[in-house]
Design a protein around this motif. Sequence first.
Motif, short mmCIF file in Angstrom:
data_model
loop_
_atom_site.label_atom_id
_atom_site.label_comp_id
_atom_site.label_asym_id
_atom_site.label_seq_id
_atom_site.Cartn_x
_atom_site.Cartn_y
_atom_site.Cartn_z
N LYS A 195 11.20 -14.98 24.40
CA LYS A 195 11.71 -14.00 23.43
C LYS A 195 10.84 -13.95 22.18
O LYS A 195 10.54 -12.88 21.65
CB LYS A 195 13.15 -14.37 23.07
N LEU A 196 10.43 -15.12 21.71
CA LEU A 196 9.62 -15.18 20.48
C LEU A 196 8.22 -14.62 20.69
O LEU A 196 7.64 -14.01 19.79
CB LEU A 196 9.54 -16.63 19.98
N GLU A 197 7.66 -14.85 21.89
CA GLU A 197 6.32 -14.34 22.18
C GLU A 197 6.28 -12.82 22.11
O GLU A 197 5.28 -12.23 21.72
CB GLU A 197 5.87 -14.82 23.57
N LEU A 198 7.37 -12.16 22.50
CA LEU A 198 7.45 -10.70 22.43
C LEU A 198 7.38 -10.22 20.98
O LEU A 198 6.94 -9.10 20.71
CB LEU A 198 8.73 -10.21 23.09
N GLN A 199 7.83 -11.08 20.06
CA GLN A 199 7.80 -10.73 18.63
C GLN A 199 6.61 -11.36 17.91
O GLN A 199 6.54 -11.37 16.69
CB GLN A 199 9.10 -11.21 17.96
N ASN A 200 5.66 -11.92 18.71
CA ASN A 200 4.47 -12.57 18.17
C ASN A 200 4.84 -13.75 17.26
O ASN A 200 4.21 -13.98 16.22
CB ASN A 200 3.60 -11.56 17.41
N LEU A 201 5.87 -14.49 17.66
CA LEU A 201 6.31 -15.66 16.91
C LEU A 201 6.18 -16.91 17.78
O LEU A 201 5.93 -16.81 18.99
CB LEU A 201 7.78 -15.50 16.47
#
Length: 586
Positions: A195-201
């Motif tokens: 989920k975080l990778e999708l938000q570049n986090l």
Amino acid sequence: HPSSQRPPSSPSTSTSSTSQAILLPSTVLLSCSYNVSFHILMTTDMHKLRGQWDGKFDFLMSMIAYAVGLGNVWRFPYLCYKNGGGSFLVAYFFFFFLAAVPIFVMEVSIGQYLQKGAMEMWRMCPLFKGVGIGNVVIAFMCIAYFCVIVSWSIFYMISSFNTTFPWETCDNWWNTVSCISGNENVTVLSALRTKLELQNLHTETSVEQFWEKRVLMQTDSIDEFGGIQWELLGIMAVAWLVIYFALWKGITSARKFVYFCALFPYFLIFVLLLRGLTLEGAWTGISFYLTPDMSKLADTTVWKDAGTQVFYSYGVGFGALIALGSHNKRDHNCFRDAVTMCFVNGSTSIVAGLAIFSILGHMAVTAGKDIGEIVKPGVGLAFLAYPEVATRLPLKQLWAFLFFLMITILGLDSQVCMMEGLFTALEDAFPILRRHKKIALGLCCFGFFLLGIPMVTYSGVHWLNLFDQYGASGYALLFVVFFEVFGLSWGFGAENIRAAIGTMTGVQLSRAWVLLWKFASPMTSFLLFIFCLVYFKPLYYAGTNEPYPTWATLFGFFLSSCSMLSIPLYAIYYLIFENRQLSLKE
């Protein structure tokens, strides 16, 4: 005049071989003025004004309180791990014998012999008075931020009284969606990362978020000043009050404070070591810490890290050792105490490393990680790794409190001794301060409190790193130490130092010490300075590949230049404006 080169000695030894050694002239620097009014410096009235150690072990304890600090407990173990364990120890002991011990003995002995602080002692060789100014400036830089580190430690110490540590969970007001506590199962952790990778986090531990978003309230860059962290500001004010009251009657009167600060951390270190050795995985950490990787000795970084660690952890170049020595009676055996202190300091670093890595080994085994993924550099090792470890220990509140109490004491005692070194130098230069000591000391402490305010803002940790890397260590420290050793061994004369130690203590040193002072120690510090210049890297934000902005780097060089330029500028001033009736050679 030949007779003016002779240090004061007792009448009974005026014709001895010792005084013959004292008569050896130091011919390299003819500009040095030996006709100092020693009889004025050594009068009883001056001794009373200055204050002297009363107990047999007071001086040794004050040196332990000063030199044994944060660098021993955390910086040394991390650097040892980073640079191949046992191979780092080889490089460390190389610098220990060639630089740390000779310079340490030299500073302490000169302070006792001349009964002066870092600035006024150069009256015996005034061309190098800029070195004394450089000592004071470096101490000034270090004092400016040390109480900030103490305030961080006290903040954690107070937080450790909670049943559940505030850094254990992710349901606090400062936590974000990227927070993980370390207790999540594989499925939950994988889903969160996706989920975080999708938000570049990326994920952040609850310990990291407590440190950055609660304790520091840290901004991303030094440009974003933000507001003031008021809790840290209040704690820093209390810390400065403790330092003021520890010093307001002079450090020689703060005997109980010095003894407590020197000895109590050792109790805590050994408690932590015994506890660490009983943990599962302890020997994994110790093996990682001590296993040598001799191929690392070919890496220039190993030698640079070992050299800078030696100079920083032994506290040479700050003027504090000279000031502490100046409070001795002139017949005190300062040589014995100085050599003892050097070995105590090195042993403390090694024992602290055993304590730390036994705990980190337990953490690595428990978390199923490699130790390389556990350890973080610099202050991060203290304020990120240990809180995470503490959550996994039985009686966690007790261990967390004891650890951060140790960090607090180590910070306070080093700060007290550095402050004494700075104030002694100022008192010698401006004697009126000695007559109004309490008021002057109070104003001085308040001034440093004001200087620390930018370092308890939201960008404060970035400012602290800037002062630490450029102002109080690294290039500036190595440069000043080189000229200090050069000025004393070639200007005042290494033979004169050897003879002075013999006059004061009765110890007749080998001529090998003269070779160390004249050649080995100055060359070691000079080559290390050149080494650091050649392999210069700009300062980076912790845990990133992003360097500080150009203006911050330039400001860092300005901080370094404040201590470095004082040496050549004062020498030029002295040659042009003082004793103008003499030729340049004279």
